[in-house]
Design a protein around this motif. Structure first.
Motif: not given
Ligand SMILES: NC(=O)c1ccc[n+]([C@@H]2O[C@H](COP(=O)([O-])OP(=O)(O)OC[C@H]3O[C@@H](n4cnc5c(N)ncnc54)[C@H](O)[C@@H]3O)[C@@H](O)[C@H]2O)c1
Length: 351
Positions: A22-36
């Motif tokens: 959620l916090e790394s650049n990579e995740g933010v740029e890819e607009n990752i959606q996470i369900v936990g």
């Protein structure tokens, strides 16, 4: 890698993985959606699990469901409502010694729960579905936690994924080995690419209070005596959490190619590849706790015989990880322990 399910998201590794994504650049740029998902059980401090979750739920692209993966209907519902690309199964009843007194928890979470995840992955893409999304092709990679404990009393070191692991010394280990077999069957039958990761003694900030390093810290801080088994003659391949997270993310991105039998299935060790003796570990912890001003106590030690279900040495062979991903854990114990100690101080002693 856009829509990701992380089971055990309030757990040590699940939380650390979700946070990094959620916090790394990579995740933010890819607009990752996470369900936990996590059942928030009280095997250890629920407050710690809640603190981890607080850090996740503030992110708008993280959604949390409280519930058990052993609840088949719930798992099916979550999969029906989301189109997961990658599923990371980290929910499990962990701990070797606890499996002697509480075997039911292991069957329920590690076997029934994992089976539900496999089934849900299998049905995530159903060609007979009346209304499938145009480009969604189902879960294209299942990554799941296995454990170094599958090696049991393996005498050959380092432990390699090619070693025969048919001699588990605990029910916990047996469930983890079973997970690998179950995943193989699903990868074989339904072509679900799966990667099992055998983690080696993971430690670090926000870690698990049931683990020896954490218990040692609690006792050293209180000036209590710590119990050391096999009279201190034990070795562990302590692996820092950031390395585990990096390893999972690296692996998540690349589903395994089909093996010689045409099955998209792979197992890797993720361990530090540098076992240290428990006595050296304790000396280092003692020194760091003093330097960080957390404890001024000399460690009081009680040396005891080997415990049931324990193993003498763990040592990961990570050659395959290096070959396939050019990755291996690299955080030195002294650095990882200092980060843990600094977090411990802030979390327990200052706030
Ligand atoms: N930490 C290690 O050293 C280590 C080593 C080897 C393998 N592993 C494996 O890695 C995975 C993660 O370990 P961890 O250290 O983060 O443990 P953890 O106990 O901190 O995390 C597991 C989480 O899963 C949740 N959970 C348990 N049963 C559940 C269920 N039925 N449904 C939903 N949630 C459930 C728990 O509440 C917990 O928050 C586990 O599968 C564990 O067996 C961990």
């Amino acid at each position: 890698m856009k829509n990701i399910l992380i089971t055990g998201a309030a757990g040590f590794i699940g939380y650390s993985l979700a946070r990094e994504l959620l916090e790394s650049n990579e995740g933010v740029e890819e607009n990752i959606q996470i369900v936990g998902i996590d059942n928030m059980n009280d095997y250890y401090s629920v407050d710690l699990k809640k603190s981890r979750l607080e850090n996740l739920v503030k992110h708008r692209n993280f959604r949390f469901t409280k519930g058990s993966i052993s609840d088949k209907e719930l798992v099916q519902k979550i999969f029906a409502e989301n189109q997961f690309d990658v599923v990371v199964n980290l929910a499990a009843q962990a701990g070797v010694r606890y499996s002697i007194t509480n075997p039911d928890a292991y069957i329920e979470s590690n076997l029934v729960g994992f089976y539900n995840i496999l089934e849900a992955c299998r049905h995530s893409y159903d060609e007979s579905d009346a209304n499938p999304s145009a480009d969604y092709k189902g879960v294209h990679h299942l990554v799941y936690a296995s454990s170094s404990s599958v090696y049991g009393t393996n005498e050959k070191v380092p432990y390699s994924t090619g070693d025969i692991v048919d001699n588990p010394v605990s029910l916990y280990a047996a469930t983890k080995k079973s997970n690998e077999l179950m995943a193989y069957a699903y990868s074989n039958l339904y072509r679900i690419p799966s990667t099992g990761l055998r983690f080696f003694t993971v430690y670090g900030p926000m870690g698990r209070p049931d683990m020896a390093y954490f218990k040692f810290t609690n006792k050293i801080v209180k000036g209590e005596t710590i119990q050391i088994y096999n009279y201190g003659d034990m070795y562990r391949d302590f692996t820092y959490i950031d390395d585990i997270v990096k390893g999972i993310i690296t692996v998540m991105k690349k589903a395994p190619a089909k093996n010689d039998n045409g099955v998209p299935y792979k197992i890797y060790n993720i361990g530090n590849n540098k076992p240290v003796s428990i006595m050296y570990f304790i000396e280092t912890l003692e020194k760091i706790l003093m330097e960080e001003g957390i404890s001024m106590n000399q460690v009081k030690k009680e040396l005891l015989p080997m415990q049931q279900a324990d193993v003498y040495k763990t040592f990961a062979d990570v050659d395959e990880l290096i070959r396939d991903f050019n990755f291996k854990p690299e955080t030195p114990l002294e650095v990882g322990l200092r980060n843990f100690a600094q977090w411990y101080k802030l979390y327990y002693l200052i706030r």
